[in-house]
Design a protein around this motif. Structure first.
Motif, short mmCIF file in Angstrom:
data_model
loop_
_atom_site.label_atom_id
_atom_site.label_comp_id
_atom_site.label_asym_id
_atom_site.label_seq_id
_atom_site.Cartn_x
_atom_site.Cartn_y
_atom_site.Cartn_z
N ASP A 52 0.84 -1.21 0.00
CA ASP A 52 0.00 0.00 0.00
C ASP A 52 0.87 1.26 0.00
O ASP A 52 0.62 2.19 -0.75
CB ASP A 52 -0.94 0.03 1.23
CG ASP A 52 -2.02 -1.03 1.10
OD1 ASP A 52 -2.17 -1.60 -0.01
OD2 ASP A 52 -2.70 -1.30 2.12
N LYS A 53 1.89 1.24 0.84
CA LYS A 53 2.78 2.41 0.93
C LYS A 53 3.57 2.58 -0.37
O LYS A 53 3.78 3.70 -0.83
CB LYS A 53 3.76 2.24 2.09
CG LYS A 53 3.16 2.48 3.46
CD LYS A 53 4.28 2.52 4.48
CE LYS A 53 3.73 2.51 5.89
NZ LYS A 53 4.80 2.36 6.88
N LEU A 54 4.02 1.46 -0.95
CA LEU A 54 4.80 1.55 -2.20
C LEU A 54 3.94 2.13 -3.32
O LEU A 54 4.39 3.00 -4.07
CB LEU A 54 5.31 0.15 -2.60
CG LEU A 54 6.43 -0.45 -1.74
CD1 LEU A 54 6.65 -1.92 -2.11
CD2 LEU A 54 7.74 0.33 -1.91
N VAL A 55 2.69 1.66 -3.42
CA VAL A 55 1.79 2.14 -4.47
C VAL A 55 1.49 3.62 -4.26
O VAL A 55 1.55 4.43 -5.20
CB VAL A 55 0.49 1.30 -4.51
CG1 VAL A 55 -0.56 1.96 -5.40
CG2 VAL A 55 0.79 -0.12 -5.02
N ALA A 56 1.22 4.02 -3.01
CA ALA A 56 0.92 5.42 -2.71
C ALA A 56 2.11 6.30 -3.07
O ALA A 56 1.97 7.37 -3.66
CB ALA A 56 0.54 5.58 -1.24
N PHE A 57 3.32 5.82 -2.75
CA PHE A 57 4.53 6.59 -3.05
C PHE A 57 4.69 6.74 -4.57
O PHE A 57 4.98 7.83 -5.08
CB PHE A 57 5.75 5.89 -2.45
CG PHE A 57 7.05 6.59 -2.76
CD1 PHE A 57 7.47 7.67 -2.00
CD2 PHE A 57 7.83 6.18 -3.84
CE1 PHE A 57 8.66 8.33 -2.30
CE2 PHE A 57 9.01 6.85 -4.14
CZ PHE A 57 9.43 7.92 -3.39
N ALA A 58 4.48 5.64 -5.29
CA ALA A 58 4.65 5.68 -6.75
C ALA A 58 3.65 6.63 -7.40
O ALA A 58 3.97 7.34 -8.35
CB ALA A 58 4.49 4.27 -7.33
N LYS A 59 2.44 6.67 -6.86
CA LYS A 59 1.42 7.61 -7.38
C LYS A 59 1.83 9.05 -7.10
O LYS A 59 1.80 9.90 -7.98
CB LYS A 59 0.08 7.32 -6.70
CG LYS A 59 -0.73 6.25 -7.38
CD LYS A 59 -2.12 6.27 -6.78
CE LYS A 59 -3.03 5.24 -7.37
NZ LYS A 59 -4.14 4.95 -6.45
N GLU A 60 2.22 9.29 -5.84
CA GLU A 60 2.56 10.64 -5.42
C GLU A 60 3.71 11.20 -6.26
O GLU A 60 3.69 12.36 -6.66
CB GLU A 60 2.96 10.60 -3.93
CG GLU A 60 3.30 11.94 -3.31
CD GLU A 60 4.19 11.77 -2.08
OE1 GLU A 60 3.94 10.82 -1.30
OE2 GLU A 60 5.12 12.57 -1.90
N LYS A 61 4.71 10.36 -6.54
CA LYS A 61 5.88 10.84 -7.28
C LYS A 61 5.71 10.67 -8.79
O LYS A 61 6.64 10.92 -9.55
CB LYS A 61 7.13 10.06 -6.82
CG LYS A 61 7.49 10.24 -5.37
CD LYS A 61 7.94 11.66 -5.07
CE LYS A 61 8.31 11.80 -3.60
NZ LYS A 61 8.58 13.20 -3.22
N GLU A 62 4.55 10.22 -9.22
CA GLU A 62 4.27 10.00 -10.66
C GLU A 62 5.38 9.17 -11.32
O GLU A 62 5.98 9.56 -12.33
CB GLU A 62 4.09 11.34 -11.36
CG GLU A 62 2.89 12.10 -10.80
CD GLU A 62 2.69 13.45 -11.46
OE1 GLU A 62 3.69 14.12 -11.77
OE2 GLU A 62 1.52 13.82 -11.65
N ILE A 63 5.62 8.00 -10.73
CA ILE A 63 6.66 7.08 -11.21
C ILE A 63 6.22 6.50 -12.57
O ILE A 63 5.07 6.07 -12.73
CB ILE A 63 6.87 5.94 -10.18
CG1 ILE A 63 7.38 6.49 -8.83
CG2 ILE A 63 7.78 4.85 -10.73
CD1 ILE A 63 8.75 7.11 -8.85
N ASP A 64 7.14 6.48 -13.52
CA ASP A 64 6.81 5.94 -14.85
C ASP A 64 7.01 4.43 -14.93
O ASP A 64 6.37 3.75 -15.72
CB ASP A 64 7.71 6.61 -15.90
CG ASP A 64 7.49 8.11 -15.93
OD1 ASP A 64 6.37 8.53 -16.28
OD2 ASP A 64 8.42 8.86 -15.56
#
Ligand SMILES: Nc1ncnc2c1ncn2[C@@H]1O[C@H](COP(=O)(O)OP(=O)(O)O)[C@@H](O)[C@H]1O
Ligand SMILES: [Mg+2]
Length: 423
Positions: A52-64
């Motif tokens: 959950d934290k990894l997904v939230a982080f990836a969304k927040e930072k707009e990871i490609d």
């Protein structure tokens, strides 16, 4: 592109070193990373199983693009979790990572599709397992079905040892639920070689070969470890063997997974044994090996992001995968006492010697910052890799470079790549 790598060992440091060379990449994050990775990526304090934290982080930072490197999160569905949130991720989904997560699954797959492997039976009942062992030839191999940190395989020379092994795996649950099912397998002899392959679900492209050294001590003595060193390529993995494996192992495996509705995208690691009766699969892993990645990736010529994207998009057939015509050796520097008990927090010096030295790498496995100093933080501390025009030169260079590093209780094997002397 913004990249997030999940993991924090030597393998991830090697992957990030390759990613950092791509002109397409503007920013790299790593969760959780380590003190060496921090040179190239911004480390974020999130564990590899905290989806959950990894997904939230990836969304927040707009990871490609996310790269999931370790086995545990892959088997538990990390790639599925990112995909469900609309984030591109490199690695197999859980339904394909099972090829590593369950040895019983992988054996049944090989049997069903005629892929060469040791004869075996799967057991869920310890009494049945013992009955089977009573009439079996020794030595024999017992394997806990699930992930067991590379420690769930027992080679038993006598019936007594084998019975004790059944108790250890199935009754005492030494490896937890990984031992609910157990594979009993024919003992084979021969050279081992690891071939990591990129896969896009339909196409499979092998990288250059590698060989690791699992035992803690020189001459393959002592306890099993996560790996004390590697070399690449393996001189025993000839062109003929490669062609045989392509037709009888690599292509059939990727086709089998697809036929089972378990399309495999990512890195398929084929652990092979070159036996007197031909090449057989010992096991599959669903990821880069550690420390195999530390000798294979420094030799790869391609932009690794192009290859990762081709695997996700199903266009791997368009990639011309190329490796340098050289060799690499990785010597692991461990903390004396590994894998049983060892000190942590010991200051490391000499790391700066590797800066700007072409063909030399120090990959961090277990390190962390203590203030502005780097200290040991694990049993396997560093992986020192050097390339050379051939294996002999690479080994000479790697061992010379191990001398640049010092920390208290520094321990290494002195015979990494010794097998090449028999060539
Ligand atoms: N059937 C076998 N015959 C002989 N040795 C084996 C056999 N299966 C495994 N081994 C040995 O045990 C090691 C670990 O087994 P493997 O199947 O690779 O499991 P894991 O890496 O998950 O521990 C192999 O690298 C090999 O040295
Ligand atoms: Mg293995």
């Amino acid at each position: 592109m913004k990249i997030l790598v999940v993991g924090g060992g030597g393998r991830e440091h090697a992957i990030i070193t390759s990613i950092s060379k791509s002109s397409k990449v503007s920013k790299i994050y790593c969760a959780p990373g380590n003190a060496g990775i921090a040179d190239l990526a911004e480390c974020v304090d999130i564990g590899v199983m905290e989806f959950d934290k990894l997904v939230a982080f990836a969304k927040e930072k707009e990871i490609d693009l996310v790269v999931v490197a370790p086995d545990d999160p892959l088997v538990a569905g990390a790639v599925d979790a990112f995909n469900e949130a609309g984030i591109r991720a490199f690695g197999p989904k859980a339904n394909a990572a099972i090829i590593e997560g369950s040895k019983a699954f992988s054996k049944d797959l090989m049997k069903k599709y005629g892929i060469p492997t040791a004869a075996y039976e799967n057991f869920t009942d310890p009494d049945e397992a013992i009955k089977y062992l009573e009439t079996a030839d020794m030595p024999i191999v017992l394997k806990a079905d699930g992930l067991a940190l590379g420690k769930g395989v027992l080679i038993c020379n006598t019936l007594e040892e084998a019975k004790a092994g059944v108790k250890e795996i199935m009754l005492d649950k030494h490896f937890g639920n990984a031992g609910n099912t157990m594979v009993i397998e024919e003992f084979m002899t021969g050279r081992e070689v690891s071939v990591l392959c990129f896969c896009d679900g339909k196409t499979i492209k092998p990288m250059t070969s590698a060989q690791d050294h699992k035992r803690a001590g020189d001459g393959d003595t002592g306890l099993n470890t996560g790996g004390m060193g590697t070399f690449s390529p393996s001189p025993f993995y000839t062109k003929e063997i490669d062609e045989y494996c392509m037709e009888h192992i690599y292509k059939p495996t990727i086709a089998a997974m697809s036929a089972e509705g378990r399309e495999f995208k990512g890195v398929l690691f084929c652990g092979l044994m070159i036996t007197p009766k031909g090449v057989k699969v010992l096991e599959y892993n669903a990821r880069f090996g550690d420390p195999e990645a530390q000798v294979v990736l420094p030799r790869m010529k391609n932009d690794i992001i192009d290859v990762f994207e081709a695997c996700i998009d199903g266009t791997l057939d368009k990639i011309d995968l190329q490796f340098e015509d050289n060799a690499a050796v990785c010597v692991v520097l461990a903390s004396d006492g590994y894998p049983v008990s060892y000190k942590k927090g010991l200051p490391i010096s000499g790391l700066e010697t590797f800066k700007d030295k072409d063909g030399y790498y120090v990959f961090h496995a277990g390190t962390k910052f203590d203030g502005d100093k780097i200290v040991t933080n694990g049993g396997r501390v560093l992986g020192v890799t050097a390339t050379g025009k051939d294996l002999f030169e690479a080994r000479k260079n790697a061992y010379a470079a191990t001398e640049w590093i010092s920390f208290d209780n520094k321990y290494m094997r002195h015979d990494i790549g010794k097998a090449i002397d028999e060539q």
